[in-house]
Motif scaffolding. Structure first.
Motif, short mmCIF file in Angstrom:
data_model
loop_
_atom_site.label_atom_id
_atom_site.label_comp_id
_atom_site.label_asym_id
_atom_site.label_seq_id
_atom_site.Cartn_x
_atom_site.Cartn_y
_atom_site.Cartn_z
N THR A 47 59.79 6.64 -14.49
CA THR A 47 59.61 7.92 -13.80
C THR A 47 59.20 7.67 -12.36
N GLU A 48 59.35 8.69 -11.57
CA GLU A 48 58.96 8.62 -10.15
C GLU A 48 58.05 9.78 -9.84
N ARG A 49 56.95 9.50 -9.21
CA ARG A 49 56.00 10.53 -8.79
C ARG A 49 55.80 10.43 -7.29
N ILE A 50 55.62 11.58 -6.68
CA ILE A 50 55.33 11.66 -5.24
C ILE A 50 53.93 12.21 -5.07
N TYR A 51 53.10 11.49 -4.33
CA TYR A 51 51.73 11.94 -4.08
C TYR A 51 51.53 12.04 -2.57
N VAL A 52 51.12 13.21 -2.11
CA VAL A 52 50.90 13.45 -0.68
C VAL A 52 49.41 13.28 -0.38
N LEU A 53 49.09 12.41 0.55
CA LEU A 53 47.70 12.16 0.94
C LEU A 53 47.28 13.22 1.95
N GLU A 54 46.65 14.27 1.47
CA GLU A 54 46.25 15.39 2.32
C GLU A 54 44.80 15.26 2.75
N ASP A 55 44.51 15.67 3.98
CA ASP A 55 43.13 15.72 4.50
C ASP A 55 42.43 14.39 4.36
N VAL A 56 43.15 13.29 4.52
CA VAL A 56 42.55 11.97 4.43
C VAL A 56 43.19 11.09 5.49
N ASP A 57 42.41 10.17 6.03
CA ASP A 57 42.94 9.24 7.02
C ASP A 57 43.81 8.21 6.30
N VAL A 58 45.11 8.29 6.52
CA VAL A 58 46.05 7.44 5.79
C VAL A 58 45.80 5.97 6.10
N GLN A 59 45.50 5.67 7.36
CA GLN A 59 45.26 4.28 7.73
C GLN A 59 44.04 3.71 7.01
N ALA A 60 43.00 4.52 6.89
CA ALA A 60 41.80 4.07 6.17
C ALA A 60 42.09 3.90 4.69
N PHE A 61 42.90 4.80 4.14
CA PHE A 61 43.21 4.72 2.71
C PHE A 61 44.05 3.48 2.39
N LEU A 62 45.08 3.21 3.20
CA LEU A 62 45.97 2.08 2.92
C LEU A 62 45.34 0.75 3.32
N ARG A 95 53.53 6.04 -18.74
CA ARG A 95 52.13 5.91 -19.11
C ARG A 95 51.34 5.19 -18.01
N GLU A 96 51.94 4.14 -17.46
CA GLU A 96 51.26 3.40 -16.40
C GLU A 96 51.11 4.27 -15.15
N THR A 97 52.13 5.09 -14.90
CA THR A 97 52.07 6.00 -13.75
C THR A 97 50.94 7.01 -13.92
N ASP A 98 50.81 7.56 -15.12
CA ASP A 98 49.74 8.52 -15.38
C ASP A 98 48.37 7.87 -15.20
N ARG A 99 48.24 6.64 -15.66
CA ARG A 99 46.96 5.93 -15.52
C ARG A 99 46.64 5.69 -14.06
N PHE A 100 47.66 5.37 -13.26
CA PHE A 100 47.45 5.15 -11.83
C PHE A 100 47.00 6.44 -11.14
N LEU A 101 47.63 7.56 -11.50
CA LEU A 101 47.26 8.83 -10.87
C LEU A 101 45.84 9.24 -11.22
N GLU A 102 45.37 8.84 -12.39
CA GLU A 102 44.00 9.16 -12.78
C GLU A 102 42.97 8.48 -11.87
N LEU A 104 43.76 7.41 -8.83
CA LEU A 104 44.10 7.71 -7.43
C LEU A 104 43.25 8.86 -6.89
N GLU A 105 43.02 9.87 -7.70
CA GLU A 105 42.26 11.04 -7.25
C GLU A 105 40.86 10.67 -6.78
N PRO A 106 40.06 9.91 -7.55
CA PRO A 106 38.72 9.55 -7.05
C PRO A 106 38.76 8.65 -5.82
N MET A 107 39.80 7.83 -5.67
CA MET A 107 39.91 7.01 -4.47
C MET A 107 40.17 7.87 -3.24
N VAL A 108 41.04 8.86 -3.39
CA VAL A 108 41.32 9.77 -2.28
C VAL A 108 40.07 10.58 -1.93
#
Length: 373
Positions: A47-62, A95-102, A104-108
């Protein structure tokens, strides 16, 4: 999952593509109608998921040179992670994608709060461990660039924070170096990050401090930026450079001279008027009547440092007299003891105050002598 595919073909191999997975099989022919029924067992659906990094400094996140992204790829080798601007594409097992998204939210959320994302935080979140409880500084307003804690320093700065929360219009008056403008802008940035408002509007009168600059080259923005530079300086301590540029380009943060405010209604915004002692009486009235729905205003100034031409009265001084006691308006008077710049600044202000007091006494004595003659 069992997938049955009906394909009309004349020969060769059957290629079935499903969710970025490609499978090959040899067909069994029905030569009469050239119909082939292919039955394929799909053991893993990509599967493919798209996640938009909103209201966050992309450079700091990456991370620097995408160091955080590479760490995430190491932690999730079964996934393909691709970042483009503020869009993160995740491809792999569902399943691995869902685990990653779980995780991802606290990191953002952490990066949004602190404007940085250390590797140890990524590892802790990925391992499901709780982050260590931070010792939240007293009177914390927000975290600035690099995770720096921006706090209210002193009683009157904290009173300004409380007055902002309780009123829609606040006057913060006092000598230079007391942090009036810095605290006001930090309150505006906090309101923007918490989505209480949609934009920040910062304004100043375009008045020179005792000298004539004459003609300034460039476009209108280039001509006005020298007057507004102190506001940029404060913002750069609170918002990473890339994100600040994005906010300004999208008019989420607007920095404009006072003359451009006429005719506007300022809704869903925190509006700050700095150096208000240099407004005329008409300008101050015009500015205060711009307040719109779901908006707050902070007016800062030092009535002892007016740069208006001789004979022109300060709109700030008049507003303080007229609006005193009006419901919904807060007043904070900073004193020399609240100065938070270099310690020498307070001694300089004290020396000038003593000088002004002596000059005033001399003038009064001279006036009394003149009356007796």
């Amino acid at each position: 999952m069992l997938v049955s595919v009906l394909i009309n073909m004349r020969g060769g191999r059957v290629i079935v593509q499903r969710s970025h997975s490609m499978f090959f099989c040899e067909p069994k022919w029905n030569e009469k109608d050239y119909i082939c029924t292919v039955v394929i067992w799909i053991h893993m659906l990509i599967t493919e998921r798209i996640y938009v990094l909103e209201d966050v400094d992309v450079q700091a996140f990456l991370g620097v040179n995408n160091s955080n992204l590479m760490l995430l790829r190491t932690l999730f080798p079964k996934l393909r992670l691709v970042a483009h601007h503020n869009v993160l594409k995740i491809m792999g097992d569902s399943r691995e994608t869902d685990r990653f998204l779980e995780i991802l939210e606290p990191m953002v959320a952490y990066c949004r709060e602190y404007n940085l994302l250390p590797e140890d935080v990524i590892l802790r979140i990925a391992q499901g461990a709780k982050l260590p409880a931070d010792d939240v500084p007293k009177h914390l307003i927000l975290h600035g660039t690099g995770g720096k804690s921006i706090i209210a320093r002193g009683d009157n700065q904290q009173k300004l924070v409380e007055a902002f929360e309780a009123n829609d219009l606040v006057f913060a008056i006092g000598p230079a170096g007391t942090g009036k403008t810095f605290v006001a802008i930090s309150l505006a940035v906090r309101a923007l990050k918490s989505k209480q408002v949609r934009r920040i509007i910062l304004s100043r009168p375009a008045v020179e401090a005792g000298e004539k600059l004459g003609f300034l080259p460039g476009e209108m923005k280039d001509k006005l930026d020298p007057y507004l530079q102190p506001l940029y300086d404060a913002l750069e301590e609170m918002i990473p450079a890339v994100k600040l540029k994005e906010y300004i380009e999208n008019n989420i943060i607007q920095i404009a001279p006072l003359a451009y405010m006429r005719g506007r209604t300022l809704n869903d915004a925190v509006v700050i008027l700095d150096e208000a002692q240099n407004t005329t009486e008409l300008q101050m009235k015009m500015f205060l009547t711009r307040l719109g729905a779901n908006a707050k205003m902070i007016v800062t100034g030092d009535i002892t440092q007016t740069d208006l031409p001789r004979g022109v009265h300060s709109g700030l001084r008049q507003a303080l007299n007229i609006l005193q006691g009006t419901r919904g308006i807060g007043y904070i008077a900073f004193q020399r003891a609240d100065i938070v710049r270099h310690p020498l600044v307070q001694r300089v202000v004290d020396a000038y105050d003593r000088y002004d007091a002596e000059r005033k006494k001399e003038a009064e004595a001279a006036a009394v002598v003149a009356q007796t003659i």
